[in-house]
Write an enzyme that holds these catalytic residues in place. Structure first.
Site, short mmCIF file in Angstrom:
data_model
loop_
_atom_site.label_atom_id
_atom_site.label_comp_id
_atom_site.label_asym_id
_atom_site.label_seq_id
_atom_site.Cartn_x
_atom_site.Cartn_y
_atom_site.Cartn_z
N ASP A 153 0.86 -1.17 0.00
CA ASP A 153 0.00 0.00 0.00
C ASP A 153 0.91 1.23 0.00
OD1 ASP A 153 -2.14 1.73 0.04
OD2 ASP A 153 -3.22 0.66 1.62
C1 BGC Z 1 -5.12 3.04 -0.15
C2 BGC Z 1 -5.13 2.00 -1.24
C3 BGC Z 1 -4.98 2.70 -2.57
C4 BGC Z 1 -3.71 3.50 -2.58
C5 BGC Z 1 -3.42 4.20 -3.90
C6 BGC Z 1 -3.98 4.01 -0.27
O1 BGC Z 1 -4.23 5.10 0.53
O2 BGC Z 1 -5.10 2.41 1.11
O3 BGC Z 1 -6.31 1.27 -1.19
O4 BGC Z 1 -5.03 1.77 -3.61
O5 BGC Z 1 -3.80 4.49 -1.57
O6 BGC Z 1 -4.19 5.32 -4.08
#
Ligand code: BGC
Length: 747
Positions: free
Chosen positions: A283
């Site tokens: 993540d």
């Molecule tokens: C989230 C993810 C997301 C990523 C990219 C993170 O804050 O937890 O689910 O895919 O950002 O935007």
């Protein structure tokens, strides 16, 4: 500020230059032969061949990703698509395209800013799950995957399947509820739909990112076997259904280590036990090391700008040089990424420019999903459907004149036609608060052209009550906005809306409440209103879908994928752990309920919920007969007949729960299967449900097997977890041992 991690390392460019500069460095020549482009070979072999032709530098580029948006005062790299989630340079010399990443599970999202891409939004994931219809989930996935491709993306950060352990989790709307079987099947089908477009989807957030408060630091503590039977089972089933190409490891720690350097989760469970051949991406901001992360199973550092250091750039190169990370491990990381690109068709079917999006068609897919997932929670005295011939309809609150609500954070899809309501707070991360311009008020007026439809914004309950008093029916729209990194403070509807509903219900006996919310909410006014319609976040065409259900053009058939508690006191954690104001706080969440999530916990404790898991009414009625269960070829098969006993066509969701007489489970019963059955008035259909064997077993962590105890099991066929309309039979189930993937072991 988007994330906690603003500590961008100033020396990033020096350690691992921007992609452009890397690409410009002296490259070896293009090879005369590219045998990995031979489509007749398998993905593994093709990846092996491509890897043999790669330089070390080229390999390292695959494991290091860039954010697709300006961040912490730095401009995004040129190659990334604007306001996107990420970018990974390809190896053009070898015919391997770059990866362009977009969020998320409800459609093609944009990072906030001036030039958002306007796309079709599905209803929330929770609403898709409420349909209990895997075909609906697949169709939605196929639609958003096609929009992703048409928008220039070949990776979609979808597939959210964290279990609802807490109804206040701000991201519940992205997920699929509290039951591992239902969530796993529904999300698995959505991923399969997305990947049918030759787009890689993730499965996320692995694992136990089940609350947003303190998500970056909290240590989710849970018994391993309980984890395998709950959150991990949902992920495992979703993976088996879809073969998802990528898994996104979560922010939080699990039983000690961070998820993205958690050898148990990544190497043992995911790669060894489940046989996952795809790649693990982090993540955004979830990486904390180079050597531990690489050796413990992380394959790609995502949105590296969010991390404290570019761990998988120069530091990884050095670690491979010294042998702290074996060369074979780097090769494995790249092999996994490239093999997934071959396996999912990204290389053979590259992105094309100029693909048009049919927004009308896609809007209809979104509307159909909303119509399938809307849950009629209460309907006394046939308050719904609304009859033709109403003279005055009062529509009150919830910006119902303008549009329908969506959930906030990285999954935010922006609508065509712009935001329907401007100036709402928060307007920065995880905002803005976005209403889609699908006005319930207009759609209601269109269904009742001769009625006087009046709107009151609900800001003054006394005034709203006066408007309601003069109408034949009052429709109150009550909304709850939640978002990523933003749990709901409580189960209560915000902004005095309970008082509004109270006032309106006091003035008009025929008050219908339409809810738009991220997850379960409390309803202190429930006894005072004859009808409640759960519209979740209903997506791009939500206003029309709501009107179609209110007027009976569509017979509601959604069922709750999560328990609605009567109060926070009934939850395993009446108060959420952590401190929303202090995201750096180190703390543990003790998931003492183990696998007894949602209705299982309520059963165990004897709590009576506000609405049980599985609940959902219809404008018709259904009856069950002929329930029988039989174990054949090692599988439990359940047969029964469903009849539409009412006067309109409708769809039922007969649910099979199983309860052991002797064996000790985490809770009295589990959902063992279901079907979604369309029936004309008077029509009957025979249904057969084959039970997923793991649902009958207990996981044994020491032997890594599922153990089914011999004995009597009660099968309950019902319309919800509380046993509405139930009939039951008892079956004898023989003992069995299943391997870690749920396959019967040879004796
Ligand atoms: C989230 C993810 C997301 C990523 C990219 C993170 O804050 O937890 O689910 O895919 O950002 O935007």
């Amino acid at each position: 500020m988007r994330f906690r991690h603003l500590t961008i390392v100033a020396a990033l460019a020096a350690i691992f230059p921007a992609a452009t500069a890397v690409a410009a460095a002296a490259e070896p020549p293009e090879p005369a032969q590219k045998p990995w482009l031979d489509r007749s070979l398998g993905a593994d072999e093709r990846a092996t061949l491509a890897l043999q032709a790669m330089t070390q530098k080229e390999k390292l580029r695959w494991v290091f990703a860039y954010f697709g948006h300006d961040f912490a005062g730095k401009k995004k790299i040129a190659e990334a698509l604007p306001q996107s989630a990420g970018y990974i340079p390809g190896t053009p010399r070898l015919g391997l395209p770059a990866l362009f990443e977009t969020d998320a599970g409800v459609g093609v999202a944009s990072q906030s800013g001036p030039n958002v891409r306007e796309r079709t939004a599905l209803p929330s994931g929770l609403m898709t799950a409420s349909s209990w219809d895997p075909k609906v989930a697949y169709a939605g996935g196929a639609m958003i995957g096609a929009e992703a491709r048409a928008s220039g993306f070949n990776v979609m950060l979808a597939g959210g399947v964290n279990l609802m352990r807490d109804p206040r989790n701000g991201r519940n709307f992205e997920y699929a509820g509290e039951d591992p079987l239902l969530a796993g099947v529904m999300v698995g089908q959505a991923i399969k739909g997305i990947e049918s477009n030759h787009v890689i989807s993730t499965l996320k957030h692995f694992a136990l990112n089940d609350q947003e408060t303190g998500r970056n630091e909290l240590d989710a503590r849970i018994d391993k076997a309980a984890l395998r039977m709950s959150d991990l089972l949902a992920m495992e089933l979703a993976f088996e259904q879809s073969g998802a190409g990528s898994v996104m490891c979560a922010y939080n720690r699990v039983n000690g280590p961070y998820s993205c350097e958690n050898a148990y989760l990544l190497n043992d469970v995911l790669k060894r036990d489940w046989g996952f051949k795809g790649f693990v991406m982090s993540d955004w901001g979830a990486v904390h090391s180079t050597v531990a992360a690489a050796n413990n199973g992380l394959d790609q550092q995502s949105g590296s700008e969010f991390d404290k250091s570019p761990y998988f750039a120069g530091a990884l190169m050095e670690a491979v040089k010294t042998g702290a990370v074996p060369q074979s491990r780097l090769d494995d990381m790249v092999h996994r990424i490239v093999r997934t690109m071959f396996a999912k068709g990204l290389v053979d079917d590259p992105l094309k420019e100029g693909v048009a999006i049919d927004f009308d068609r896609n809007g209809a897919v979104s509307r159909a999903t909303a119509e399938a997932g809307m849950v009629l929670l209460k309907n006394e005295g046939r308050a719904l459907p609304l009859a033709a011939g109403l003279r005055t309809i009062a529509v009150i609150g919830g910006h119902a004149d303008a549009g329908v609500l969506s959930g906030g954070g990285s999954s935010q899809v922006y609508p065509r036609g712009g935001m329907a309501v401007k100036g709402l707070k928060p307007d920065t991360w995880p905002g803005p608060v976005v209403y889609y311009p699908s006005s319930p008020l207009r759609a209601i007026q269109a269904q009742a052209p001769d009625a006087r439809v009046v709107f009151d914004d609900g800001s003054d309950p006394a005034r709203a009550a006066r408007v309601a008093a003069q109408a034949d029916v009052a429709l109150v729209f009550a909304n709850q906005w939640v978002g990523e990194a933003n749990d709901a403070a409580s189960l209560a509807l915000p902004d005095g809306q309970d008082a509004l509903v109270d006032a309106v219900a006091g003035a008009n006996k025929r008050t219908v409440v339409v809810l738009q919310n991220g997850g379960p909410v409390a309803m202190p006014w429930l006894a005072k209103v004859p009808a409640v319609l759960e519209a979740w976040y209903p997506g791009t065409s939500g206003g029309e879908a709501i009107a179609n259900v209110l007027f009976g053009k569509v017979n509601p058939s959604g069922h709750l994928p999560a328990t609605f508690p009567a109060s926070e006191q009934q939850l395993p954690r009446p108060k959420l752990d952590g401190d929303p104001k202090n995201p750096e706080l180190q703390f543990a969440v003790d998931y003492h309920e183990g696998a007894a999530v949602g209705y299982k916990w309520f059963d165990l404790k004897g709590h009576k919920p506000l609405f049980p898991f599985g609940h959902g009414l219809s404008y018709t009625t259904f009856a069950y007969s002929g329930l029988a269960g039989q174990v054949k070829d090692g599988r439990l098969h359940v047969r029964f007949k469903v009849t539409n006993t009412g006067s309109v066509a409708g769809k039922d969701v007969p649910q099979v729960y199983v309860a052991p007489a002797g064996a000790k489970w985490e809770a009295p019963k589990r959902l063992a299967g279901w079907d979604k059955v369309a029936l004309q008035p008077g029509e009957s259909k025979d249904v057969e449900v084959t039970v997923e064997p793991r649902v009958l077993g207990m996981f044994d962590e020491a032997s890594r097997t599922w153990r089914i105890a011999r004995g009597k099991y009660k099968l309950v066929l019902a319309q919800d977890a509380a046993g509405t309309g139930a009939s039951s039979v008892t079956v004898d189930v023989p003992a069995a041992v299943l391997d870690v993937r749920g396959k019967a072991q040879k004796r």
